[in-house]
Design a protein around this motif. Sequence first.
Motif, PDB file in Angstrom:
ATOM      1  N   ALA A 109       0.218  -1.692  -4.551  1.00 28.67           N
ATOM      2  CA  ALA A 109      -1.173  -2.080  -4.741  1.00 28.67           C
ATOM      3  C   ALA A 109      -1.847  -1.056  -5.656  1.00 28.67           C
ATOM      4  O   ALA A 109      -1.282   0.015  -5.929  1.00 28.67           O
ATOM      5  CB  ALA A 109      -1.884  -2.133  -3.385  1.00 28.67           C
ATOM      6  N   ARG A 122      -0.710   4.546  -9.411  1.00 25.94           N
ATOM      7  CA  ARG A 122       0.395   4.314  -8.467  1.00 25.94           C
ATOM      8  C   ARG A 122       1.375   5.481  -8.561  1.00 25.94           C
ATOM      9  O   ARG A 122       2.095   5.609  -9.532  1.00 25.94           O
ATOM     10  CB  ARG A 122       1.073   2.996  -8.777  1.00 25.94           C
ATOM     11  CG  ARG A 122       0.157   1.823  -8.573  1.00 25.94           C
ATOM     12  CD  ARG A 122       0.867   0.532  -8.953  1.00 25.94           C
ATOM     13  NE  ARG A 122      -0.077  -0.550  -8.956  1.00 25.94           N
ATOM     14  CZ  ARG A 122      -0.477  -1.182 -10.046  1.00 25.94           C
ATOM     15  NH1 ARG A 122       0.006  -0.862 -11.219  1.00 25.94           N
ATOM     16  NH2 ARG A 122      -1.357  -2.140  -9.962  1.00 25.94           N
ATOM     17  N   GLY A 133       0.824  -1.206   0.000  1.00 23.56           N
ATOM     18  CA  GLY A 133       0.000   0.000   0.000  1.00 23.56           C
ATOM     19  C   GLY A 133       0.851   1.245   0.000  1.00 23.56           C
ATOM     20  O   GLY A 133       0.500   2.262  -0.601  1.00 23.56           O
ATOM     21  N   ASP A 174      -4.001   1.411  -5.673  1.00 25.61           N
ATOM     22  CA  ASP A 174      -3.943   2.842  -5.362  1.00 25.61           C
ATOM     23  C   ASP A 174      -2.815   3.152  -4.385  1.00 25.61           C
ATOM     24  O   ASP A 174      -2.905   4.098  -3.603  1.00 25.61           O
ATOM     25  CB  ASP A 174      -5.288   3.324  -4.815  1.00 25.61           C
ATOM     26  CG  ASP A 174      -6.352   3.377  -5.896  1.00 25.61           C
ATOM     27  OD1 ASP A 174      -6.017   3.788  -7.021  1.00 25.61           O
ATOM     28  OD2 ASP A 174      -7.504   2.987  -5.616  1.00 25.61           O
ATOM     29  N   GLY A 175      -1.738   2.359  -4.441  1.00 20.83           N
ATOM     30  CA  GLY A 175      -0.615   2.538  -3.535  1.00 20.83           C
ATOM     31  C   GLY A 175       0.146   3.819  -3.804  1.00 20.83           C
ATOM     32  O   GLY A 175       0.026   4.444  -4.855  1.00 20.83           O
TER      33      GLY A 175
END
Length: 170
Positions: free
Chosen positions: A76, A103, A58, A78-79
């Motif tokens: 991930a 990302r 994350g 929307d990391g």
Amino acid sequence: MRGAAGGVGTAAVQLAHAMGGHVTALARERHAGALRALGADEVLDYGATAAERTGPFGVVLDTVGSELSRYRRRLARDGRMATIALSASSLAAIAASSVHGARRIRALSADPGTAVLRDLADRVASGVVRPVVDSVYPLADIASAHRAFERGGVVGKQVVAVAGERPNPL
């Protein structure tokens, strides 16, 4: 956390752990015990673990500054990734991440507000976060400190003691 055994890394491991994060530290294998003692849940040997075999994460905090795009792919959906080590290649990776996909990579600001500093001071005062000092060298032996740093065998910070010096009050 890339560069987890360094001065910033050891503080970040402790903070992330204190805030309830699952901490995966990327560092030399010989530093695994020290990093686990600071709160790392997992320690990956950066010399033996390919980036492609990690994640998804994350959040990635990077203190190294190389291969940012490679580690960005380990985020991930929307990391987020933050780096404190800027170079021409890291700036290019940050720019590309702004254009391509969710990302994101950002440079970490060194201008925290009063509330952030107060929170950090409280965590240090309570012992939740502690400075990690690998070794202390007298100023006359600063060359040894530099050689130890170049070998990469330190956990935390090295301190150079300057005898007889007093801080200049502001």
